[in-house]
Each structure stands twice: as structure tokens, then as C-alpha cells.
Design a protein around this motif. Structure first.
Motif, PDB file in Angstrom:
ATOM      1  N   VAL A 237       6.716  36.392  38.256  1.00 26.41           N
ATOM      2  CA  VAL A 237       8.114  36.723  37.941  1.00 26.41           C
ATOM      3  C   VAL A 237       8.973  36.777  39.201  1.00 26.41           C
ATOM      4  CG1 VAL A 237       9.563  38.648  37.161  1.00 26.41           C
ATOM      5  CG2 VAL A 237       7.699  37.822  35.720  1.00 26.41           C
ATOM      6  N   LEU A 238       8.429  37.356  40.285  1.00 26.18           N
ATOM      7  CA  LEU A 238       9.234  37.523  41.502  1.00 26.18           C
ATOM      8  C   LEU A 238       9.192  36.302  42.411  1.00 26.18           C
ATOM      9  CD1 LEU A 238       8.418  41.250  42.337  1.00 26.18           C
ATOM     10  CD2 LEU A 238      10.660  40.322  41.740  1.00 26.18           C
TER      11      LEU A 238
ATOM     12  N   PRO B 261      10.696  32.494  40.158  1.00 28.31           N
ATOM     13  CA  PRO B 261      11.695  32.797  39.123  1.00 28.31           C
ATOM     14  C   PRO B 261      12.158  31.546  38.386  1.00 28.31           C
ATOM     15  CG  PRO B 261      12.653  33.036  41.313  1.00 28.31           C
ATOM     16  CD  PRO B 261      11.174  32.840  41.506  1.00 28.31           C
TER      17      PRO B 261
ATOM     18  N   SER C 236      12.122  37.222  34.697  1.00 33.29           N
ATOM     19  CA  SER C 236      12.823  36.541  35.799  1.00 33.29           C
ATOM     20  C   SER C 236      14.275  36.242  35.462  1.00 33.29           C
ATOM     21  CB  SER C 236      12.154  35.210  36.142  1.00 33.29           C
ATOM     22  OG  SER C 236      10.823  35.377  36.510  1.00 33.29           O
TER      23      SER C 236
ATOM     24  N   LYS D  34      19.120  39.028  35.738  1.00 35.02           N
ATOM     25  CA  LYS D  34      19.862  38.819  36.993  1.00 35.02           C
ATOM     26  C   LYS D  34      21.229  39.422  36.796  1.00 35.02           C
ATOM     27  CE  LYS D  34      17.960  34.303  37.258  1.00 35.02           C
ATOM     28  NZ  LYS D  34      18.380  32.970  36.919  1.00 35.02           N
TER      29      LYS D  34
END
Ligand code: 6PG
Length: 258
Positions: A216-217, A220, A227, A230
Motif C-alpha cells: 500500500v505504501l 501506491p 492506497s 489521499k
């Protein structure tokens, strides 16, 4: 928080769960104070899963002004409020039964509508509209804080990988009857709501989260549901994780400075 850069992702990793829990409580207390100082209230959304028990640092915490909290659910399972699957029940057992929050400040499903998902999600959207004023004018609600978990498949709230709801741009509250994680029927905040919050916090702990946290990090662009969180400027995104979960993550950690 002044030391955080605008619109960045802040990754805080703690050596153990207790330090995570304490720091998270400190962070929430500070967000609460900023919100109450500005507007006299604190609007918060909670999730289910392991999140409710990570809020235990709020219990007995004298800086928390419970009567100023307005609590919503970022997602909820479509079950009676006393059902073992209810996120509200989990939050009640882990937190609300142990703190002096007025019941009317906790916004639950209208259980008279459990048989009609459309009506149920519309009614919950109306709850939000009451809090955040007219839907058209405000366009999207701005929560002071949304607290999310992340499932092993990268889902968050009830936004699951590959699901059509990932593309929802209009509704505030959506429903699904095909959740890959039981129970099937759920309502959920949509991305526009999550991404308009002032602060979005993910909490993820334990070695079961190692693979997915790094995906996920660090990747993205793969577009996993977590992800896609934002927050739009000036919203901020924070990850509160433990070292067991973040050991495989390349993404740079930030120092948590209380
Ligand atoms: O209703 C739900 O299922 C939750 O809101 C869900 O989004 C949860 O936060 C994740 O599945 C993470 O769950 P864990 O924290 O238990 O891994």
C-alpha cells in the motif's frame, strides 16, 4: 501539526502496541482540541476490525471532551446494533461503554431500515447532511478525523479491491451486498468523503500486515483501496503502525513528536 509538511503522508511506527496506543490517543486529543477551539465540536468517524481496541488510550483520559464529540461510522455492517458483527457494538464494548459520551452523539444505523439498503444508506447520508449542512453547498463533509483500518487484502472501510464502489464520486454513503469479507451487507463512506477529511488516520499493527502495508505504501500506483486514500489539501494522512507491520516498508518514517 506544524512539523508535518503540507499534504504529505506521515508514517509513524512504534516499537510496540502500547506505544502506538498512547501516541494515537495523544494525537487524537490534540486534533480534538484544535477542532473544539475552532468550532466548538469534534467530528470523528470510526471503523471496525481491530481499530476500536486501539482507542483504549482515550479511556480515562482527562483531556477528552466527550460531550463535544460527534461520532459516525466510516463503515458499518448491516446488522442489528447488538449483533456480534456490528462495528457499533465493537466500539461500544471497547470504548463508549467506558467513557462519558452522550448516546445521542453517536450516530448509528437506523435499524428500522435494515431490510432496505438504499433507504438505509440514504438515511445515514442525511445524518451527515444534518451535521455538515446542505449537501449541495458543502459538496462533501469535512470530518475533523477519520480513523481507518486496513484489511489483509488492502481494503479500508468497506471499500474492497476491484469493487465498483472504488469509482463512486457522487454519493457520500454507499452500500454493498457483496462484501468479500462477511457479512455481505454493509454501508460505507465513499472516497470523496474520506478524502475531504481534515485528518485521515490509518491504524495497522502486527506481522499479518507486513506484506500489505509495504504494497500500500511502496506501490501506491497499484491502486489498492488503502492506497487511494489521499486527502485533498489541506487534509493530512497519517499512518500509525507498529514495527512488526512496517518492517518491510521502504516508505520513509516520520518521527512522532508529541
Ligand atoms: O467493518 C470492517 O470490516 C472494518 O471497518 C474494516 O474496514 C476493518 O477496519 C479492516 O477490515 C481492518 O480490519 P483489522 O483491523 O481487523 O485487520
Amino acid at each position: 501539526m506544524a512539523h508535518h509538511s503540507p499534504n504529505a503522508t506521515n508514517l509513524f511506527s512504534f516499537p510496540n502496541t502500547d506505544e502506538l496506543v498512547d501516541s494515537l490517543a495523544f494525537f487524537i486529543a490534540k486534533a480534538q482540541k484544535e477542532s473544539i477551539d475552532k468550532k466548538g465540536r469534534f467530528t470523528v468517524a470510526l471503523s471496525g476490525g481491530s481499530l476500536p481496541k486501539m482507542l483504549r488510550g482515550l479511556i480515562g483520559n482527562p483531556s477528552i471532551k466527550w460531550d463535544k464529540w460527534q461520532v459516525y461510522y466510516a463503515d458499518e455492517r448491516v446488522v442489528p446494533l447488538d449483533d456480534a458483527d456490528s462495528n457499533h457494538l465493537s466500539c461500544t464494548n471497547n470504548l463508549f461503554s467506558k467513557v462519558p459520551i452522550p448516546t445521542e452523539n453517536i450516530h448509528v444505523l437506523d435499524v428500522s431500515l435494515l431490510d432496505d439498503l438504499e433507504e438505509l444508506s440514504d438515511a445515514y447520508e442525511k445524518e451527515l447532511i444534518k451535521e455538515f449542512a446542505q449537501k449541495d453547498a458543502a459538496r462533501f463533509p469535512v470530518f475533523d478525523l477519520i480513523l481507518l483500518g486496513m484489511g489483509p487484502d488492502g481494503h479500508t472501510a468497506s471499500l474492497f479491491p476491484g469493487h465498483e464502489l472504488l469509482a463512486e464520486e457522487d454519493r457520500w454513503i454507499a452500500y454493498l451486498d457483496d462484501s468479500p469479507k462477511p457479512p455481505l451487507k454493509r454501508i460505507t463512506f465513499t472516497y470523496p468523503v474520506i478524502n475531504h477529511a481534515a485528518r485521515v488516520v490509518f491504524v495497522a499493527a502486527g506481522k499479518e500486515k507486513v506484506e500489505i502495508l509495504s504494497q500500500v505504501l511502496d506501490t501506491p500506483e497499484a491502486g489498492l483501496p488503502a492506497s487511494r486514500v489521499k486527502p485533498v489539501f489541506p487534509g493530512q494522512l497519517y499512518w500509525f503502525v507498529d514495527d512488526a507491520a512496517s518492517v518491510g516498508v521502504q516508505f520513509p518514517r516520520s518521527a512522532f513528536k508529541p
